[in-house]
Design a protein around this motif. Structure first.
Motif, PDB file in Angstrom:
ATOM      1  N   TRP A 199      -1.192   6.939   7.116  1.00  0.00           N
ATOM      2  CA  TRP A 199      -2.154   7.894   6.559  1.00  0.00           C
ATOM      3  C   TRP A 199      -2.718   8.791   7.661  1.00  0.00           C
ATOM      4  O   TRP A 199      -2.788  10.006   7.506  1.00  0.00           O
ATOM      5  CB  TRP A 199      -3.284   7.142   5.856  1.00  0.00           C
ATOM      6  N   ALA A 205      -0.491   1.000   6.635  1.00  0.00           N
ATOM      7  CA  ALA A 205      -0.785   2.139   5.758  1.00  0.00           C
ATOM      8  C   ALA A 205      -1.777   3.093   6.423  1.00  0.00           C
ATOM      9  O   ALA A 205      -1.617   4.311   6.341  1.00  0.00           O
ATOM     10  CB  ALA A 205      -1.328   1.647   4.421  1.00  0.00           C
ATOM     11  N   VAL A 206      -2.784   2.557   7.081  1.00  0.00           N
ATOM     12  CA  VAL A 206      -3.770   3.400   7.771  1.00  0.00           C
ATOM     13  C   VAL A 206      -3.092   4.203   8.873  1.00  0.00           C
ATOM     14  O   VAL A 206      -3.360   5.398   9.044  1.00  0.00           O
ATOM     15  CB  VAL A 206      -4.943   2.564   8.337  1.00  0.00           C
ATOM     16  N   SER A 218       1.187  -3.691   4.782  1.00  0.00           N
ATOM     17  CA  SER A 218      -0.165  -4.099   5.175  1.00  0.00           C
ATOM     18  C   SER A 218      -1.079  -2.889   5.194  1.00  0.00           C
ATOM     19  O   SER A 218      -0.625  -1.748   5.307  1.00  0.00           O
ATOM     20  CB  SER A 218      -0.162  -4.743   6.567  1.00  0.00           C
ATOM     21  N   TYR A 219      -2.361  -3.142   5.096  1.00  0.00           N
ATOM     22  CA  TYR A 219      -3.342  -2.064   5.140  1.00  0.00           C
ATOM     23  C   TYR A 219      -3.310  -1.374   6.500  1.00  0.00           C
ATOM     24  O   TYR A 219      -3.390  -0.152   6.587  1.00  0.00           O
ATOM     25  CB  TYR A 219      -4.736  -2.616   4.840  1.00  0.00           C
ATOM     26  N   THR A 220      -3.144  -2.151   7.563  1.00  0.00           N
ATOM     27  CA  THR A 220      -3.095  -1.585   8.913  1.00  0.00           C
ATOM     28  C   THR A 220      -1.939  -0.600   9.062  1.00  0.00           C
ATOM     29  O   THR A 220      -2.114   0.502   9.592  1.00  0.00           O
ATOM     30  CB  THR A 220      -2.976  -2.708   9.956  1.00  0.00           C
ATOM     31  N   VAL A 251      -7.270  -6.877   0.898  1.00  0.00           N
ATOM     32  CA  VAL A 251      -7.577  -5.475   1.239  1.00  0.00           C
ATOM     33  C   VAL A 251      -6.515  -4.571   0.709  1.00  0.00           C
ATOM     34  O   VAL A 251      -5.365  -4.845   0.708  1.00  0.00           O
ATOM     35  CB  VAL A 251      -7.702  -5.330   2.768  1.00  0.00           C
ATOM     36  N   HIS A 257       0.852  -1.193   0.000  1.00  0.00           N
ATOM     37  CA  HIS A 257       0.000   0.000   0.000  1.00  0.00           C
ATOM     38  C   HIS A 257       0.888   1.243   0.000  1.00  0.00           C
ATOM     39  O   HIS A 257       1.859   1.310   0.742  1.00  0.00           O
ATOM     40  CB  HIS A 257      -0.882   0.023   1.248  1.00  0.00           C
ATOM     41  N   ILE A 261      -4.656   6.372   0.524  1.00  0.00           N
ATOM     42  CA  ILE A 261      -3.996   5.067   0.501  1.00  0.00           C
ATOM     43  C   ILE A 261      -4.278   4.449  -0.862  1.00  0.00           C
ATOM     44  O   ILE A 261      -5.432   4.324  -1.270  1.00  0.00           O
ATOM     45  CB  ILE A 261      -4.531   4.144   1.613  1.00  0.00           C
ATOM     46  N   HIS A 303      -3.894   1.100  -3.098  1.00  0.00           N
ATOM     47  CA  HIS A 303      -3.685  -0.342  -2.968  1.00  0.00           C
ATOM     48  C   HIS A 303      -2.794  -0.812  -4.125  1.00  0.00           C
ATOM     49  O   HIS A 303      -3.290  -1.219  -5.173  1.00  0.00           O
ATOM     50  CB  HIS A 303      -5.023  -1.078  -2.988  1.00  0.00           C
ATOM     51  N   LYS A 319      -3.316  -4.194  -5.816  1.00  0.00           N
ATOM     52  CA  LYS A 319      -4.412  -4.316  -6.775  1.00  0.00           C
ATOM     53  C   LYS A 319      -3.993  -3.828  -8.154  1.00  0.00           C
ATOM     54  O   LYS A 319      -4.511  -4.295  -9.165  1.00  0.00           O
ATOM     55  CB  LYS A 319      -5.642  -3.551  -6.282  1.00  0.00           C
TER      56      LYS A 319
END
Length: 80
Positions: free
Chosen positions: A49, A45-46, A41-43, A80, A12, A66, A68, A71
């Protein structure tokens, strides 16, 4: 990835900058986009962010997002 790990890497990108309109994602000056970093990981990245967005909370024309990357790299993959 370490040996024995079966989870797939989900990259991410966190980036942001001044937008032309706070309701859009059109950046005023793409050359000045603040690249916070790439996170595994998304976590993570959050968290990055949230930190960047909170530093600029008083400026309505600053926006962080963020992206992805996983993707974009593999559009048919799930995650995710």
């Amino acid at each position: 990835m370490s040996q024995g790990t079966t989870s797939k890497q989900l990259l991410h990108l966190v980036m942001g900058g001044r937008v032309t309109d706070p309701r859009t994602l059109e950046f005023e000056n793409p050359e000045e986009i603040d690249v916070v970093g790439v996170f595994p990981s998304y976590t993570a990245a959050v968290d990055a962010w949230r930190g960047a967005a909170q530093r600029t909370v008083d400026d309505a024309e600053m926006k962080y997002v963020i992206v992805h990357l996983h993707k974009l790299l593999d559009p048919e993959a799930e995650g995710v």
